[in-house]
Scaffold this motif. Sequence first.
Motif, mmCIF file in Angstrom:
data_model
loop_
_atom_site.group_PDB
_atom_site.id
_atom_site.type_symbol
_atom_site.label_atom_id
_atom_site.label_comp_id
_atom_site.label_asym_id
_atom_site.label_seq_id
_atom_site.Cartn_x
_atom_site.Cartn_y
_atom_site.Cartn_z
ATOM 1 N N GLY A 49 99.802 -73.093 -26.259
ATOM 2 C CA GLY A 49 101.024 -73.832 -25.942
ATOM 3 C C GLY A 49 101.760 -73.228 -24.773
ATOM 4 O O GLY A 49 102.265 -73.934 -23.900
ATOM 5 N N PHE A 50 101.811 -71.896 -24.727
ATOM 6 C CA PHE A 50 102.474 -71.238 -23.605
ATOM 7 C C PHE A 50 101.724 -71.492 -22.302
ATOM 8 O O PHE A 50 102.331 -71.839 -21.289
ATOM 9 N N LEU A 51 100.404 -71.336 -22.329
ATOM 10 C CA LEU A 51 99.625 -71.540 -21.105
ATOM 11 C C LEU A 51 99.708 -72.990 -20.623
ATOM 12 O O LEU A 51 99.843 -73.243 -19.426
ATOM 13 N N PHE A 57 101.621 -80.740 -15.843
ATOM 14 C CA PHE A 57 101.740 -81.830 -16.817
ATOM 15 C C PHE A 57 102.139 -81.329 -18.200
ATOM 16 O O PHE A 57 102.247 -82.104 -19.138
ATOM 17 N N GLY A 58 102.356 -80.028 -18.334
ATOM 18 C CA GLY A 58 102.685 -79.435 -19.629
ATOM 19 C C GLY A 58 104.119 -79.705 -20.037
ATOM 20 O O GLY A 58 104.980 -80.014 -19.226
ATOM 21 N N ARG A 59 104.357 -79.602 -21.318
ATOM 22 C CA ARG A 59 105.693 -79.766 -21.887
ATOM 23 C C ARG A 59 106.214 -78.383 -22.248
ATOM 24 O O ARG A 59 105.442 -77.451 -22.395
ATOM 25 N N PRO A 60 107.518 -78.222 -22.424
ATOM 26 C CA PRO A 60 108.042 -76.910 -22.831
ATOM 27 C C PRO A 60 107.415 -76.449 -24.142
ATOM 28 O O PRO A 60 107.172 -77.255 -25.034
ATOM 29 N N ALA A 61 107.135 -75.161 -24.221
ATOM 30 C CA ALA A 61 106.555 -74.605 -25.453
ATOM 31 C C ALA A 61 107.502 -74.870 -26.612
ATOM 32 O O ALA A 61 108.702 -74.702 -26.499
ATOM 33 N N GLY A 62 106.958 -75.311 -27.725
ATOM 34 C CA GLY A 62 107.755 -75.624 -28.902
ATOM 35 C C GLY A 62 107.957 -77.112 -29.093
ATOM 36 O O GLY A 62 108.264 -77.555 -30.185
ATOM 37 N N ASP A 63 107.812 -77.900 -28.025
ATOM 38 C CA ASP A 63 107.903 -79.352 -28.156
ATOM 39 C C ASP A 63 106.593 -79.879 -28.713
ATOM 40 O O ASP A 63 105.526 -79.414 -28.344
ATOM 41 N N PHE A 64 106.688 -80.867 -29.601
ATOM 42 C CA PHE A 64 105.460 -81.480 -30.115
ATOM 43 C C PHE A 64 105.034 -82.569 -29.156
ATOM 44 O O PHE A 64 105.770 -83.502 -28.887
ATOM 45 N N SER A 65 103.854 -82.408 -28.598
ATOM 46 C CA SER A 65 103.275 -83.412 -27.713
ATOM 47 C C SER A 65 101.759 -83.285 -27.797
ATOM 48 O O SER A 65 101.239 -82.234 -28.181
#
Length: 90
Positions: A49-51, A57-65
């Motif tokens: 998730g962090f990487l 195109f990534g979402r902030p870590a901790g967001d469910f996507s």
Amino acid sequence: MDLGFWDVISWIVFGLIAGAIARLLVPGKQAIGWIMTILLGIAGSFVGGFLFSLLPFGRPAGDFSPTNLIGSIIGAVVLLLIYIYATKKR
């Protein structure tokens, strides 16, 4: 960061899902139980998730996507392969 009861439960469930999918993707028998699968999935969620959150195109870590779920599974697969290699009898 104030973690409530349901936050902890959601991390456990998400870790179980990511860890179980990682175990299905890695061929062979893994000698780990459900607790280790959950921990593997949670750790994989942090790593992947962090990487993935660093990508454009990534979402902030901790967001469910879906992107973070894929990153979590990839992170769990990598950690599972490292675990298998580290515990392999020679």
